[in-house]
Design a protein around this motif. Structure first.
Motif, PDB file in Angstrom:
ATOM      1  N   ASP A 143       0.477  -1.199   0.067  1.00 16.49           N
ATOM      2  CA  ASP A 143       0.164  -0.142   0.088  1.00 16.49           C
ATOM      3  C   ASP A 143       0.815   1.033   0.057  1.00 16.49           C
ATOM      4  OD1 ASP A 143       0.701  -0.246   2.594  1.00 16.49           O
ATOM      5  OD2 ASP A 143      -0.802  -0.275   3.381  1.00 16.49           O
ATOM      6  N   ASN A 144      -0.084   2.156   0.533  1.00 16.42           N
ATOM      7  CA  ASN A 144       0.302   4.012   0.073  1.00 16.42           C
ATOM      8  C   ASN A 144       1.209   4.196   1.415  1.00 16.42           C
ATOM      9  OD1 ASN A 144       0.442   3.801  -2.279  1.00 16.42           O
ATOM     10  ND2 ASN A 144      -1.335   4.781  -2.603  1.00 16.42           N
ATOM     11  N   LYS A 145       1.475   3.410   2.651  1.00 19.87           N
ATOM     12  CA  LYS A 145       2.122   3.564   3.641  1.00 19.87           C
ATOM     13  C   LYS A 145       3.729   3.459   3.964  1.00 19.87           C
ATOM     14  CE  LYS A 145      -2.762   2.655   5.783  1.00 19.87           C
ATOM     15  NZ  LYS A 145      -3.955   1.587   6.451  1.00 19.87           N
ATOM     16  N   ALA A 146       4.248   4.327   4.588  1.00 21.91           N
ATOM     17  CA  ALA A 146       5.561   4.352   4.650  1.00 21.91           C
ATOM     18  C   ALA A 146       5.679   3.031   5.951  1.00 21.91           C
ATOM     19  CB  ALA A 146       5.887   5.794   5.347  1.00 21.91           C
ATOM     20  N   TYR A 147       6.344   2.359   6.082  1.00 15.09           N
ATOM     21  CA  TYR A 147       6.716   1.190   7.199  1.00 15.09           C
ATOM     22  C   TYR A 147       7.769   0.931   7.818  1.00 15.09           C
ATOM     23  CZ  TYR A 147       2.314  -0.786   5.865  1.00 15.09           C
ATOM     24  OH  TYR A 147       0.897  -0.493   5.661  1.00 15.09           O
ATOM     25  N   CYS A 148       8.411   1.195   9.185  1.00 13.22           N
ATOM     26  CA  CYS A 148       9.450   0.461   9.869  1.00 13.22           C
ATOM     27  C   CYS A 148       9.554  -1.180  10.063  1.00 13.22           C
ATOM     28  CB  CYS A 148       9.538   1.017  10.747  1.00 13.22           C
ATOM     29  SG  CYS A 148      11.674   0.805  11.827  1.00 13.22           S
ATOM     30  N   PHE A 149       9.933  -2.237   9.469  1.00 16.09           N
ATOM     31  CA  PHE A 149       9.936  -2.866   9.853  1.00 16.09           C
ATOM     32  C   PHE A 149      10.872  -3.374  10.940  1.00 16.09           C
ATOM     33  CE2 PHE A 149       8.504  -3.418   5.425  1.00 16.09           C
ATOM     34  CZ  PHE A 149       6.467  -3.899   5.170  1.00 16.09           C
ATOM     35  N   ASP A 150      10.111  -4.339  11.756  1.00 16.31           N
ATOM     36  CA  ASP A 150      11.214  -4.479  13.135  1.00 16.31           C
ATOM     37  C   ASP A 150      12.199  -5.612  13.333  1.00 16.31           C
ATOM     38  OD1 ASP A 150      12.556  -3.767  15.428  1.00 16.31           O
ATOM     39  OD2 ASP A 150      11.208  -4.733  16.504  1.00 16.31           O
ATOM     40  N   ASP A 151      13.374  -5.669  13.752  1.00 18.39           N
ATOM     41  CA  ASP A 151      14.205  -7.130  13.463  1.00 18.39           C
ATOM     42  C   ASP A 151      13.507  -8.212  12.822  1.00 18.39           C
ATOM     43  OD1 ASP A 151      15.234  -7.621  16.277  1.00 18.39           O
ATOM     44  OD2 ASP A 151      13.632  -8.057  17.524  1.00 18.39           O
ATOM     45  N   LEU A 152      13.631  -7.689  11.563  1.00 22.04           N
ATOM     46  CA  LEU A 152      14.691  -8.725  10.177  1.00 22.04           C
ATOM     47  C   LEU A 152      15.096  -9.479  10.102  1.00 22.04           C
ATOM     48  CD1 LEU A 152      13.416  -8.110   7.105  1.00 22.04           C
ATOM     49  CD2 LEU A 152      15.753  -7.674   7.137  1.00 22.04           C
ATOM     50  N   GLY A 153      14.762 -10.919  10.803  1.00 23.50           N
ATOM     51  CA  GLY A 153      15.884 -11.853  10.600  1.00 23.50           C
ATOM     52  C   GLY A 153      15.027 -12.370  11.666  1.00 23.50           C
ATOM     53  N   VAL A 154      14.442 -12.371  12.470  1.00 21.41           N
ATOM     54  CA  VAL A 154      13.745 -13.336  13.459  1.00 21.41           C
ATOM     55  C   VAL A 154      13.192 -13.988  13.271  1.00 21.41           C
ATOM     56  CG1 VAL A 154      15.326 -11.709  15.117  1.00 21.41           C
ATOM     57  CG2 VAL A 154      12.503 -11.457  14.828  1.00 21.41           C
ATOM     58  N   GLU A 155      11.826 -13.702  12.390  1.00 21.30           N
ATOM     59  CA  GLU A 155      10.897 -14.364  12.306  1.00 21.30           C
ATOM     60  C   GLU A 155      10.993 -15.793  11.085  1.00 21.30           C
ATOM     61  OE1 GLU A 155      12.061 -12.366   7.074  1.00 21.30           O
ATOM     62  OE2 GLU A 155      11.718 -11.647   9.495  1.00 21.30           O
ATOM     63  N   HIS A 156       9.969 -16.817  11.399  1.00 22.79           N
ATOM     64  CA  HIS A 156      10.425 -17.900  10.865  1.00 22.79           C
ATOM     65  C   HIS A 156       9.761 -17.822   9.048  1.00 22.79           C
ATOM     66  CE1 HIS A 156      11.634 -19.792  14.719  1.00 22.79           C
ATOM     67  NE2 HIS A 156       9.999 -18.703  15.209  1.00 22.79           N
ATOM     68  N   ILE A 157      10.000 -18.977   8.661  1.00 22.82           N
ATOM     69  CA  ILE A 157       9.255 -19.037   7.285  1.00 22.82           C
ATOM     70  C   ILE A 157       7.783 -19.084   7.453  1.00 22.82           C
ATOM     71  CG2 ILE A 157       9.797 -20.465   4.836  1.00 22.82           C
ATOM     72  CD1 ILE A 157      11.965 -18.969   4.587  1.00 22.82           C
ATOM     73  N   GLY A 158       7.464 -18.540   6.677  1.00 27.66           N
ATOM     74  CA  GLY A 158       5.766 -18.655   6.621  1.00 27.66           C
ATOM     75  C   GLY A 158       5.347 -19.611   6.347  1.00 27.66           C
ATOM     76  N   ARG A 159       3.799 -20.484   6.442  1.00 28.04           N
ATOM     77  CA  ARG A 159       2.776 -21.749   6.431  1.00 28.04           C
ATOM     78  C   ARG A 159       1.786 -21.266   6.211  1.00 28.04           C
ATOM     79  NH1 ARG A 159       4.535 -27.807   6.563  1.00 28.04           N
ATOM     80  NH2 ARG A 159       5.919 -27.221   4.909  1.00 28.04           N
ATOM     81  N   HIS A 160       1.535 -21.216   4.867  1.00 29.82           N
ATOM     82  CA  HIS A 160       0.261 -21.206   4.591  1.00 29.82           C
ATOM     83  C   HIS A 160      -0.763 -22.339   4.155  1.00 29.82           C
ATOM     84  CE1 HIS A 160      -4.046 -19.430   4.906  1.00 29.82           C
ATOM     85  NE2 HIS A 160      -4.487 -19.503   3.601  1.00 29.82           N
ATOM     86  N   TYR A 161      -2.203 -23.322   4.889  1.00 29.43           N
ATOM     87  CA  TYR A 161      -1.929 -24.241   4.021  1.00 29.43           C
ATOM     88  C   TYR A 161      -1.304 -25.412   2.854  1.00 29.43           C
ATOM     89  CZ  TYR A 161      -7.100 -22.885   4.674  1.00 29.43           C
ATOM     90  OH  TYR A 161      -7.985 -22.457   5.707  1.00 29.43           O
ATOM     91  N   GLY A 162       0.012 -25.365   4.492  1.00 26.31           N
ATOM     92  CA  GLY A 162       0.866 -26.086   3.464  1.00 26.31           C
ATOM     93  C   GLY A 162       1.768 -25.961   2.578  1.00 26.31           C
ATOM     94  N   LYS A 163       1.717 -24.529   1.888  1.00 24.36           N
ATOM     95  CA  LYS A 163       2.690 -23.855   1.025  1.00 24.36           C
ATOM     96  C   LYS A 163       3.830 -22.954   1.669  1.00 24.36           C
ATOM     97  CE  LYS A 163       0.289 -23.690  -2.637  1.00 24.36           C
ATOM     98  NZ  LYS A 163      -0.728 -23.235  -3.842  1.00 24.36           N
ATOM     99  N   ASP A 164       4.834 -23.116   2.171  1.00 28.23           N
ATOM    100  CA  ASP A 164       6.166 -22.168   2.977  1.00 28.23           C
ATOM    101  C   ASP A 164       6.113 -21.512   1.373  1.00 28.23           C
ATOM    102  OD1 ASP A 164       6.338 -24.052   4.403  1.00 28.23           O
ATOM    103  OD2 ASP A 164       8.352 -25.368   3.641  1.00 28.23           O
TER     104      ASP A 164
END
Length: 227
Positions: A143-164
């Motif tokens: 979208d057209n908002k500005a973001y600061c994404f905090d702690d990039l790299g600590v998150e896990h790989i996402g999984r939704h309905y068996g898809k990584d």
């Protein structure tokens, strides 16, 4: 986190008021503010205590980095040019665990309360959201908002309905398009260095990040300040 409302007067933009205390950040000639870095430090120390508690402290070893960050946030284009900081790019702030990255990226926008700030989102929360609702989560950050994404790299790989899915990698590619087409900025805090970012997210993401961000970092020997 404690909330503290900053009072800003457009007729005296060099002065910020916190409660009963007035902070003069420099001088104003009617057209532009001539900022004074020691006064900025004094304000950030006071505002930090209001926002994060009495144990908040500005560390002397961080002054050089704070000068760079403050120059960027106040958009001192001339000084940023000397520092090789592009004021039209976002900030990627890296450093060891507990060095104060998140705190500074929450604090520094208070220097310019008249400017619209960014939404502050932990990367871990984004992936949790993806696991629940899927690829719409990635679309939502295009979208057209500005973001600061905090702690990039600590998150896990996402999984939704068996898809990584490497969720943050996909979001950063989307944010690159937003940046190129609309000049809307993204900021990041991370414990990772450039090599680790490429290993985690791939060369494609890393190459786009070079275009999107100014890389600023704490010294690798910076101590954990959370103790």
């Amino acid at each position: 986190m404690k909330q503290s409302e900053t009072i800003f007067n457009p007729k005296a933009p060099h002065i910020l008021i916190e409660g009963a205390t007035q902070f003069e950040l420099g001088s104003f000639n009617g057209k532009a503010i001539n900022y004074d870095f020691p006064k900025i430090l004094n304000y950030l120390d006071a505002k930090g205590k209001l926002c994060f508690g009495k144990n908040f402290k500005i560390y002397k070893e961080d002054h050089e980095l704070l000068l760079e960050l403050a120059s960027y946030f106040i958009q001192d284009h001339e000084y940023c040019k000397k520092l090789n900081i592009d004021t039209k790019k976002g900030i990627l702030l890296s450093g060891p665990v507990g060095c104060g990255k998140t705190t500074l990226m929450r604090l520094l926008p208070h220097l310019v309360p008249h400017k619209k700030t960014y939404n502050f989102i932990p990367c871990r929360n984004i992936v949790f959201g993806f696991n629940g609702i899927g690829f719409k989560m990635i679309e939502d950050y295009s979208d057209n908002k500005a973001y600061c994404f905090d702690d990039l790299g600590v998150e896990h790989i996402g999984r939704h309905y068996g898809k990584d899915c490497n969720v943050m990698g996909e979001i950063l590619i989307s944010r690159y398009e937003v940046f190129k087409q609309k000049d809307i900025l993204t900021h990041i805090t991370t414990n990772l260095n450039a090599v680790e970012i490429e290993e985690r997210y791939g060369e494609r993401v890393r190459s786009r990040m070079r275009s999107m961000f100014n890389l600023l970092s704490f010294d690798s020997n910076t101590k954990d300040k959370r103790g």
